[in-house]
Design a protein around this motif. Structure first.
Motif, short mmCIF file in Angstrom:
data_model
loop_
_atom_site.label_atom_id
_atom_site.label_comp_id
_atom_site.label_asym_id
_atom_site.label_seq_id
_atom_site.Cartn_x
_atom_site.Cartn_y
_atom_site.Cartn_z
N PHE A 121 3.18 -1.59 -9.11
CA PHE A 121 2.52 -2.48 -10.08
C PHE A 121 1.26 -3.09 -9.49
O PHE A 121 0.35 -3.45 -10.22
N ILE A 122 1.25 -3.22 -8.14
CA ILE A 122 0.04 -3.77 -7.49
C ILE A 122 -1.17 -2.94 -7.90
O ILE A 122 -2.23 -3.48 -8.18
N PHE A 123 -0.96 -1.64 -7.96
CA PHE A 123 -2.10 -0.77 -8.28
C PHE A 123 -2.28 -0.64 -9.79
O PHE A 123 -3.39 -0.59 -10.29
N TRP A 124 -1.18 -0.62 -10.49
CA TRP A 124 -1.23 -0.35 -11.93
C TRP A 124 -1.65 -1.59 -12.72
O TRP A 124 -2.39 -1.52 -13.68
N HIS A 125 -1.09 -2.73 -12.31
CA HIS A 125 -1.40 -3.97 -13.03
C HIS A 125 -2.20 -4.90 -12.13
O HIS A 125 -1.97 -6.11 -12.10
N ALA A 126 -3.10 -4.33 -11.37
CA ALA A 126 -3.78 -5.12 -10.33
C ALA A 126 -4.50 -6.33 -10.90
O ALA A 126 -5.11 -6.29 -11.95
N ASN A 127 -4.38 -7.42 -10.14
CA ASN A 127 -5.16 -8.61 -10.45
C ASN A 127 -6.34 -8.62 -9.49
O ASN A 127 -6.18 -8.89 -8.30
N ILE A 128 -7.50 -8.32 -10.02
CA ILE A 128 -8.64 -8.10 -9.13
C ILE A 128 -9.06 -9.36 -8.37
O ILE A 128 -9.81 -9.28 -7.42
N HIS A 129 -8.54 -10.51 -8.80
CA HIS A 129 -8.91 -11.73 -8.08
C HIS A 129 -8.11 -11.90 -6.81
O HIS A 129 -8.44 -12.73 -5.97
N SER A 130 -7.00 -11.16 -6.70
CA SER A 130 -6.10 -11.40 -5.59
C SER A 130 -6.55 -10.67 -4.34
O SER A 130 -6.81 -9.47 -4.36
N MET A 131 -6.65 -11.39 -3.26
CA MET A 131 -7.02 -10.79 -1.98
C MET A 131 -5.98 -9.76 -1.56
O MET A 131 -6.29 -8.78 -0.91
N LEU A 132 -4.73 -10.03 -1.93
CA LEU A 132 -3.66 -9.13 -1.52
C LEU A 132 -3.79 -7.77 -2.21
O LEU A 132 -3.40 -6.74 -1.66
N VAL A 133 -4.36 -7.78 -3.40
CA VAL A 133 -4.61 -6.51 -4.08
C VAL A 133 -5.66 -5.72 -3.32
O VAL A 133 -5.50 -4.52 -3.07
N GLU A 134 -6.69 -6.41 -2.89
CA GLU A 134 -7.74 -5.77 -2.11
C GLU A 134 -7.13 -5.18 -0.83
O GLU A 134 -7.40 -4.04 -0.47
N VAL A 135 -6.29 -5.99 -0.21
CA VAL A 135 -5.64 -5.53 1.02
C VAL A 135 -4.81 -4.28 0.73
O VAL A 135 -4.92 -3.27 1.43
N SER A 136 -4.02 -4.36 -0.34
CA SER A 136 -3.12 -3.24 -0.63
C SER A 136 -3.90 -1.97 -0.91
O SER A 136 -3.57 -0.90 -0.39
N PHE A 137 -4.93 -2.08 -1.73
CA PHE A 137 -5.75 -0.90 -2.03
C PHE A 137 -6.34 -0.34 -0.76
O PHE A 137 -6.27 0.86 -0.49
N CYS A 138 -6.94 -1.20 0.04
CA CYS A 138 -7.65 -0.74 1.22
C CYS A 138 -6.71 -0.13 2.24
O CYS A 138 -6.99 0.93 2.79
N ILE A 139 -5.58 -0.82 2.50
CA ILE A 139 -4.74 -0.25 3.57
C ILE A 139 -4.08 1.03 3.11
O ILE A 139 -3.87 1.93 3.91
N THR A 140 -3.81 1.14 1.83
CA THR A 140 -3.22 2.38 1.35
C THR A 140 -4.23 3.51 1.49
O THR A 140 -3.92 4.60 2.01
N CYS A 141 -5.45 3.25 1.05
CA CYS A 141 -6.49 4.27 1.17
C CYS A 141 -6.75 4.59 2.64
O CYS A 141 -6.90 5.74 3.03
N TYR A 142 -6.80 3.53 3.44
CA TYR A 142 -7.14 3.75 4.84
C TYR A 142 -6.03 4.51 5.56
O TYR A 142 -6.30 5.29 6.46
N LEU A 143 -4.79 4.27 5.11
CA LEU A 143 -3.69 5.03 5.73
C LEU A 143 -3.87 6.51 5.43
O LEU A 143 -3.64 7.36 6.29
N MET A 144 -4.36 6.80 4.22
CA MET A 144 -4.62 8.21 3.89
C MET A 144 -5.72 8.76 4.79
O MET A 144 -5.61 9.88 5.29
N VAL A 145 -6.75 7.97 4.99
CA VAL A 145 -7.83 8.41 5.86
C VAL A 145 -7.29 8.67 7.27
O VAL A 145 -7.57 9.68 7.90
N LEU A 146 -6.47 7.73 7.73
CA LEU A 146 -5.89 7.88 9.07
C LEU A 146 -5.05 9.14 9.16
O LEU A 146 -5.09 9.86 10.16
N ALA A 147 -4.31 9.39 8.07
CA ALA A 147 -3.48 10.59 8.06
C ALA A 147 -4.36 11.82 8.17
O ALA A 147 -4.06 12.76 8.91
N ILE A 148 -5.47 11.79 7.44
CA ILE A 148 -6.40 12.93 7.50
C ILE A 148 -6.98 13.06 8.90
O ILE A 148 -7.12 14.16 9.43
N GLU A 149 -7.27 11.90 9.50
CA GLU A 149 -7.81 11.95 10.85
C GLU A 149 -6.77 12.43 11.85
O GLU A 149 -7.09 12.98 12.89
N PHE A 150 -5.53 12.19 11.50
CA PHE A 150 -4.43 12.55 12.38
C PHE A 150 -4.18 14.07 12.33
O PHE A 150 -3.83 14.69 13.34
#
Lengths: 412, 243, 787, 267
Positions: A121-150
């Motif tokens: 729901f964090i991604f689907w019903h995201a509240n763009i004002h929430s810092m935690l949403v930003e964190v969640s989006f970024c770390i999820t994406c970044y984990l994918m990047v890390l996986a690719i780098e791995f």
């Protein structure tokens, strides 16, 4: 037994020794597995978290490992974007550390939320004002990047690299690494900042709130800076630990020294800003809320020692050590300084999370204590176990340190 | 790093590749197969088509339970003026005769037995010859037992819905959400999602979520869409529909 | 065209891609999330039609009006009635939680049962109502046949003067047992104080609406005390000295109402009796013995505070002094209540707006006289086990502690069969746990409780009553209300279990016993008894059965509003009472003071003629000293007949037990026979209950003497026993007093109540209140042992 | 897109602390009205759920000069903050948009089925008005306790945050009744919260702060009216009333001498 999988031309311990080495970490994983099962099956009542300590050990661990994992993106940034070629000798290790930290953090977060199945729901019903949403989006994406780098590192395994397609794929991926490094840097910068912002925006929590000075919340920048200062230190620590355990030199000194030097400057800059932040908070945010600095350091175990430790012992002291070339060239001092820096950052994250929540805001409210349950420790320890396990396996089976063969010629 | 081109010497020993090869009889690794040969396409489709069948046909069938209503009800007959059915100036008025509002503004939904017996009050005199009518009198009216109807349109517990706000204040027609239910002679089989317990009428008859009529689905987005269209954005506040 | 590695991969890729192109993964993700929103183990309350039923709450003697919201047949919320004079709109925490008593199978008896296991094991066997009533009827018949009907005893906790308690009393009369014992409440003390000073044994009421200064002598630490304009806390048991100290100042400063005192009071000034004996008056006694210094010494208050408080009180336009401890479920001290009432008399605030009102009883029809047979007559001749109404305690109706003591002290079973109605004496009587011991000596115990309380647990036969939300019963003029009110509860929901209204059960039982007892109960249903009594209200001509809550009744009266009855026939009135739940007459008739007082002198008596008569009658049998000793009076001379302060006599050595323990009632904890609804646990502070441990309140200074810090555990030991609790340091607590809440420490009920905290009643060493003989439960000497 | 401007309501509450006796009826009325789950151990105040929580404060003086006051604390239903932070502290942090400030009622909603249980809102709220369901609601089999549950409020599942809703369902109920009578506007007393209704001391007044005719909007003008932690700029819609200085002082944090200065200024 597993010799066909080992990198060529390097020496590794026997399979049996390696198996024995993994046992404690497997034990931690099993402990964590049981804890995770209990927490998912029975709910978060298995923890000692409460309505007062809504965030607790796990979030401290999350923030700490994410900060320490910053070595990955920052080393990547220095290697691929800035072009510090000598760092190619540690980049693989940094990437794996980053991957461990981020995947561990996300796994913990998955258990930490009350309704893991609704986590998306964090991604689907995201509240763009929430810092935690930003964190969640970024770390999820970044984990994918890390996986690719791995992936290219994994594909560097002796057996895997024999498969032609994979080899080509890995090579091509490797060529594009700069793009991922750039993406990672961008994402990482944001979420490290957002993690700081998460607390800085709590305007009704005067202990954490940081506002009233142009940019709100300025913890955003402090967190980035502290993460990129401590990340390389953690990378140094991990390589040094591997070197000590394997009794081998794995990374040329120039790489380590470069990291240490960069860290020194960043840490110094961070300390200057942190002290400014603390002063700004003491003379701005705190009195505006009708409080005094000391009001926050009188409850339970949370005394002024926290500030002393965070700023002087684990901040200024390692900064000085790392700034002095003689000191940082000495292995003992280097390790000590790196360790102090890392502890400083963990302490900083701890203070922002636990002390913020522990200090009552309503004047007639009281202070509550909190001790984690074994289930909470289990999950946290499992991340450590997982880290050791993955890093050990990576070291054993993957070409983690490109200079290893060169630095340790196999005599036989 | 090693140059991949150099290190890619052929090897048939070790690795998961050889393991896989072992599984497949008659595999000849030296044969070069272009990535999209005919057989490649066939295998691709062999995966793709069953998957599509499973996802589009079997899954929806497995997902929804089928429950018959306790007895049949003929809406058409009850609204037929020729047999003394319910009359009214508008369709809505006809519906409201049984599906009525209480004095406090709440909505009865499916009427209780008492509403039925307002007209069908004599257990001794059969209404007609059908089996349902006999059942109705014997099983329910005689024992004063409520008929355990299955509601097609009951929103989940977390949803608050005010019929009076929509029908009386908003002057909406019943069919906007309920479709032509009043034109049915037989009650359709009740189908509920086995995971969520929701009626198929609420969550959309069409598995893809495609909507042909306003009444095909009654999800949150459908409510919000209508509110927005009619300029009642204020009714999209969470607590207007959530409880 | 073979299934090689590449093709296998293609197959898998095709399948994976294909699935992504169907709704399956997406809908499944969504559905699983929705599954978490509809977990099958989270209850879903069924919807339905909302209705509201008006009734009365009987969980305490307050008898508030309630309106229960129902969904179809379920009751879902209790709310205070806005159209009920007792509680316009509001309701107390206990009343609010009532549905958890109705709908909690694990604390209720759902059907009649008889004991099978050893007593107290909680092992019961289901029986039918028929069997159960036959067992009891046979037992009573046997007792009567053996000529010992007095071996049947009752403990009754129904509200005083309610039809239910009348019916039980009547049953006992008809059977021939004098041992009908009521649970003491504050009404007993009020009644006696009123009888001795004003001549009528009715409840006292205060017109608080019109009073402009309220001085409450309730114990400290109550929530209400936090709202008082001034908070004056005397040591527990010394309130009489405080009241008399205030009287001293008022008399000395000449602030009293001379006209009232001179014209309508007896015994204020010194006087001589007809036989020429000189008596000192209230004035002399108070001036001699209760100077602010002396009162201050006794009460632990600053003399200056007493003086200023007295001046404030006397200076108000309509000051009223009210007495009582806690919620009123426990008795008070008679001389203390008299002393407090003297304050009201001094300022002349009796029977006038804003003062103490002398009420006439409600004009209910009395039940027809019981025709007693020979066995009954002989049985009633026997002395009561509790000595209430005897020469020693002539004004008291029941003395449950004496009752208990008599049973324990006797070598044989004085009571063969005990019936317990709406009471849980094992838990609620301040007797150091004696009642439980007494039960062991009673061969057969019958409980009529709807709840599985401690006393019922010890019973041999369970005849469960409905809960208050399932039955009809009446509430007679709650204490404190200034005008007559009759409340009638009605079944809010159909009885949900196989229980029966005890009123109906008694009627049935009487018929089964037969003979003169059967004919004493000619009614077939309890409702008929209620109806017959209510007929008196109709005959009294007047009174309303519908209340417009928007305007208070006294307001309407002032504005000359409609006060004519809104019914024509009795049947109409009865029907209306059943739906509105009340009959009332919002007028207090202020009789002239000449005819008001029914005392022997026809005046308000500072010097009680009735006490004098009683003391003389008893001293005729022996000496005056033995008489006073029997009556537990330590006073000397004329003060015996006047309100005075009696030093508490402790059986315990105060050097060993230097502290005093005072139990106190909390508004959000049921301390009576009704269990606490779980919701109330939410409103308790964690400095009152934490886990299974309850707290005692203690002044930080006293705590420091014992090296106790907040939350420390300690043993509180009295000569009767010991309990373990944790310390709550509270500045509001008086030094050297330990305050313990009543209502914890249940051994019965379910996980919401059982084993939580300790019950101070278990360690109370109840002395005897002088003259009344009621238990002195408010100052047990204890010592503290830190753990 | 800008919402069209309707003269909205701003429901709010004022609690007269001088009338409050701390009896706890509001807490219980709230729990009974809103199907708040009760566990066998409610003394664990860190984990029990009491939307309307009671705090006890004292003036700290020694016996017999001790004074006590009780502080009932519902959700404050904070307004948008004036400093450009825009939203109540809990609303802006919620990751899944499970809590929102409704501009037409001023009520801060909490949607349990949307909440994922991250508890960030609890960290943001300085009033501790938000409660997490650490357990599933306790309705053991065979007790039949679930029979008193009201269908107007959805029982919560474990793992989500809940809080006071100003008895929003009562607004819906009142609106339905008004609609049945062909009205759109509500009278003052038609919609009040369960706590306000139940208070035996009538210490709680509830109404529309935007409507000058409502008692609540008159009462908040009293010089003795104040809000909890007003300096944090959370703009609560729950006001308190007390003519005791020490009570008002304990409602917020003050530097030494600060409160006295404010008192002097306001006379």
């Amino acid at each position: 037994m597993d010799s066909p999988l080992l990198p060529e031309g390097v020496k590794r311990c026997s399979t049996k020794a390696f198996f024995l080495w993994t046992l404690p970490w497997l034990g931690l994983l099993a402990w964590g597995g049981l804890s995770a099962f209990l927490c998912l099956w029975k709910g978060l009542n298995q923890t000692n978290m409460s309505n007062i300590f809504a965030f607790a050990l796990w979030i401290v661990f999350d923030l700490a490992v994410i900060a320490l994992g910053a070595g990955a993106f920052f080393t990547g940034f220095l290697t691929y974007i800035i072009g510090k070629k000598e760092l190619k000798n540690v980049i693989n290790a940094a990437v794996i550390i980053g991957f461990i930290c981020y995947s561990g953090a996300i796994a913990m977060l998955g258990i930490d939320i009350g309704q893991p199945i609704r986590g998306w729901f964090i991604f689907w019903h995201a509240n763009i004002h929430s810092m935690l949403v930003e964190v969640s989006f970024c770390i999820t994406c970044y984990l994918m990047v890390l996986a690719i780098e791995f992936v290219p590192i994994i594909l560097g395994n002796r057996q895997l690299s024999k498969i032609r397609e994979l080899n080509i794929f890995g090579h091509n991926l490797h060529e594009t690494m700069a793009v991922f490094a750039a993406t990672g840097t961008f994402l990482s910068f944001f979420h490290q900042g957002s993690l700081g912002g998460m607390f800085g925006v709590l305007y009704a929590r005067p202990f954490a709130a940081r506002d009233g000075f142009f940019i709100w919340p300025w913890t955003f920048f402090l967190f980035i800076l502290s993460a990129i200062a401590a990340g390389p230190c953690f990378t140094i620590l991990c390589t040094k630990l591997t070197e000590k355990l394997s009794r081998k030199k794995l990374v040329p000194d120039n790489a380590i020294q470069l990291l240490a030097k960069i860290s020194a400057f960043l840490l110094s800059l961070y300390m200057v800003l942190k002290i400014a932040d603390t002063l700004g908070w003491i003379y701005g945010v705190v009195p505006r809320a009708g409080l005094k600095f000391i009001d926050f350091y009188q409850e339970g175990p949370y005394g002024v020692w926290l500030v002393v430790c965070e700023i002087i012992i684990f901040g200024i002291a390692p900064a000085i050590i790392l700034l002095v070339p003689k000191a940082r060239q000495h292995d003992g001092w280097l390790i000590a300084a790196c360790l102090m820096t890392c502890m400083g950052i963990v302490l900083n994250r701890f203070v922002f999370i636990v002390v913020t929540l522990a200090i009552p805001v309503m004047p007639f409210d009281r202070f509550w204590g909190y001790l984690p349950t074994w289930q909470e420790w289990g999950i946290a320890m499992a991340v450590i176990g997982y880290g050791f396990l993955l890093f050990s396996a990576a070291y054993r089976y993957l070409p983690l340190f490109p200079k290893e063969r060169e630095l340790n010629p196999v005599t036989e | 790093m090693k140059n991949p081109a150099n290190s890619s010497e052929k090897s048939s020993k070790g690795g998961w590749m050889s393991f896989l090869k072992g599984l497949i009889p008659g595999n000849n690794d030296s044969t070069f197969v272009p990535p999209f040969s005919l057989s490649g396409w066939i295998f691709l489709l062999a995966g793709l088509i069953p998957a599509l069948i499973v996802g589009w046909l079997i899954y929806p069938m497995a997902l929804y339970s089928k429950q018959p209503q306790p007895m049949n009800f003929n809406h058409v007959l009850h609204l037929d003026p020729d047999v003394g059915g319910i009359e009214g100036d508008t369709e809505t008025e006809q519906c409201l005769y049984c599906h009525e509002f209480r004095d406090d503004g709440s909505f009865v939904g499916i009427p209780r037995l008492a509403k039925c017996t307002e007209c069908h009050d004599d257990p001794e005199s059969p209404l007609g010859e059908t089996l349902e009518e006999k059942d109705f009198l014997e099983k329910y009216v005689a024992d004063e037992k409520e008929i355990p109807w299955l509601s097609y349109y009951r929103q989940p517990d977390c949803v608050y819905f005010s019929h009076i706000a929509h029908v009386r204040m908003g002057e909406m027609e019943c069919r906007t959400c309920h479709g032509d239910h009043h034109k049915t002679e037989n009650l359709p089989t009740y189908r509920a999602n086995i995971l969520t317990g929701y009626s198929i009428n609420i969550w959309g008859k069409n598995i893809a979520g495609y909507k042909f009529n306003t009444w095909d689905r009654m999800k949150m987005d459908d409510c919000a869409e209508c509110h927005t269209k009619k300029g009642h954005e204020e009714n999209n506040a969470c607590f207007v529909c959530h409880k | 065209m073979e299934l090689n590695r590449r093709n296998f991969i293609k197959f898998v890729v095709g399948g994976a891609a294909g699935i992504q192109m169907t709704p399956l993964p997406w809908k499944l993700t969504d559905d699983i999330a929705i599954w978490t929103q509809n977990w099958p183990w989270v209850p879903v309350p069924p919807v339905g039609e909302f209705t509201h039923v008006k009734s009365i709450c009987n969980l305490c003697p307050g008898g508030c009006g309630i309106e229960v919201r129902k969904v179809d047949k379920r009751a879902v919320k209790i709310e205070g009635r806005t159209d009920y004079p007792v509680n316009p709109g509001g309701i107390c925490p206990l009343g609010m939680g009532g549905l958890q008593l109705l709908y909690n199978e694990s604390i209720r008896f759902t059907r009649p049962m008889k004991r099978v296991g050893p007593r107290g094991s909680g092992k019961f066997m289901d029986i039918t109502w028929e069997e159960a009533l036959n067992i009891l009827a046979a037992r009573i018949s046997t007792l009567r046949k053996n000529g010992s009907p007095e071996a049947l005893a009752a403990v009754d906790g129904n509200p005083i003067r309610s039809t239910m308690s009348l019916l039980i009393e009547r049953l006992f009369k008809a059977i021939g047992s004098p041992n009908y014992v009521r649970i003491p409440t504050i009404e007993d003390t009020f009644g006696m104080a009123s009888l001795l000073m004003q001549g009528t044994d009715g409840p006292m009421a205060c017109d608080l609406e019109n009073a402009d200064y309220i001085l409450s002598f309730g114990s400290g630490l109550s929530n209400t005390a936090s709202k008082a304009d001034q908070w004056v806390a005397a040591k527990p048991g010394t309130e009489a000295a405080l009241a008399l100290g205030l009287c001293h100042v008022i008399i000395k400063e000449g602030l009293y109402d001379t006209r009232f005192v001179n014209d309508h009071c007896f015994g204020f000034n010194d006087w001589s009796s007809a036989n020429g004996k000189d008596h000192i008056g209230f004035k002399t006694m108070v001036l001699d013995s209760y100077s602010p210094d002396k009162a201050g010494q006794i009460t632990g208050l600053a003399p200056g505070d007493i003086v200023s408080l007295a001046k404030e009180f006397a200076g108000a336009k309509a000051p009223v002094a009210i007495c009582g401890k806690g919620k009123g479920a426990l008795n008070g001290s008679l001389y203390e209540f008299m002393a407090v009432n003297s304050l009201n008399a001094l300022v002349g605030n009796i029977n006038r707006p804003g003062g103490v009102l002398v009420r006439d009883p409600l004009p209910l029809n009395p039940l027809p006289e019981v025709e007693l047979d020979e066995i009954a007559l002989q049985g009633l001749e026997k002395p009561r086990l509790d000595l209430a109404g005897s020469m020693k305690h002539p004004f008291t109706h029941s003395l449950i502690n004496n009752f208990t003591k008599a049973i324990i002290d006797s070598s044989r079973s004085l009571v063969d069969t005990l019936l317990v109605f709406s009471a849980n004496p094992v838990h609620t009587i301040p007797d150091g746990g004696s009642f439980r011991k007494a039960l062991k000596k009673i061969p057969f115990i019958v409980s009529f409780s709807p709840f599985q309380d401690e006393t019922a647990y010890m019973a041999d036969l369970i005849l469960p009553d409905h809960t208050y939300l399932e039955k009809t019963e009446d509430f007679i003029w709650p204490a404190g209300l200034q005008y007559p009110l009759y409340g009638l509860s009605q079944p809010v929901v159909e009885p949900i279990y196989n229980t029966k209204n005890t009123g109906d059960v008694i009627l049935d039982l009487a018929k089964r016993i037969g003979a003169s007892i059967g004919s004493a109960f000619p009614w077939s249903r309890f409702e008929e008894v209620l109806k017959e009594r209510v007929k008196g209200l109709f005959d009294s001509a007047g009174g309303l059965v519908d209340h417009d809550g928007s305007t208070p009744a006294w307001q309407r009266q002032k504005e000359g509003g409609e006060l004519n009855p809104d019914y024509k026939s009795f049947e109409e009135m009865w029907k209306k009472i059943k739906s509105t739940g009340l009959w009332y007459r919002p007028v207090h008739t202020y009789k002239t003071r000449e005819v008001l007082f029914k005392t022997p002198t026809g005046k308000f008596e500072f010097f009680s003629s009735k006490i004098e008569l009683a003391v003389n009658a008893l001293s005729e049998k022996g000496s005056l000293d033995t008489a006073l000793c029997d009556m537990a009076i330590s006073g000397k001379g004329d003060e015996v007949f006047m309100p005075h302060y009696e030093t508490t006599k402790y059986d315990a050595d105060r050097s060993v037990y230097p502290l005093l323990m005072m139990p106190y009632e909390m508004i959000n904890l049921a301390s009576g026979w009704v269990p606490t609804p779980p919701f109330l646990n939410k409103s308790l502070f964690d400095t009152q209950l934490r886990g299974d441990e309850s707290f005692f309140e203690i002044n930080p200074g006293t705590a420091a003497d014992y090296n106790l810090k907040q939350g420390d555990r300690a043993i509180i030991k009295s000569p009767e026993g010991k309990v373990r609790a944790r310390a709550n340091l509270s500045e509001g607590a008086m030094p050297d007093i330990i305050y313990m809440p009543l209502g914890f420490g249940h051994t019965a009920y379910d996980e919401f109540l059982q084993g939580k905290g300790v019950n101070p009643n278990d360690i109370v060493c109840a002395g005897k209140d002088p003259l009344s003989g009621l238990p002195v439960w408010w100052n047990t000497p204890v010592r503290l042992i830190k753990l | 897109m800008k919402e069209k401007h309707v003269p909205g309501k701003r429901y709010g509450m004022i609690i007269d602390l001088d009338k409050c006796t701390g009896c706890g009826t509001c807490t219980i009325a709230c729990a009974a009205e809103n199907n708040v789950s009760v566990r066998s151990d409610e003394s664990d105040k860190e984990r029990s759920i009491t939307w309307m929580e009671l705090f006890k404060i004292t003036n700290g003086k020694e016996f017999p000069h001790t004074e006590v006051c009780y502080f009932p604390r519902p959700c404050m239903h904070c307004e948008e903050d004036g400093r450009g932070h825009h939203q109540p502290s809990c609303v802006s942090v919620c990751v899944a948009t499970a809590t929102k400030l409704d501009h037409n009622t001023g009520i801060v909603s909490q949607v349990y089925t949307r909440c994922i249980g991250c508890r960030y809102c609890q960290a943001a709220c300085p009033y501790k008005a938000r409660y997490f369901n650490w357990w599933d609601a306790y309705f053991p089999k065979g007790k039949g306790l679930e029979r008193y549950l009201s269908p107007e409020v959805s029982p919560r599942m474990r793992g989500v945050v809940e809080k006071c809703t100003f008895c929003h369902h009562r607004l819906m109920r009142a609106k339905n009744l008004a609609y049945a009578e062909e009205r759109r506007e509500l009278e003052e007393d038609e919609y009040i919260t369960a706590c306000a209704e139940a208070c035996p001391a009538q210490a709680i007044t509830f109404g529309d702060l935007n409507n000058p005719k409502h008692r609540v909007s008159q009462l908040i003008k009293s010089p003795y009216a104040f809000r909890l932690l007003e300096r944090l700029n959370t703009k609560p819609k729950v006001y308190y009333l007390s003519n005791k200085d020490w009570v008002r002082k304990l409602a917020d944090n003050y530097l030494p001498g600060e409160f006295e200065k404010i008192m002097k200024l306001s006379g």
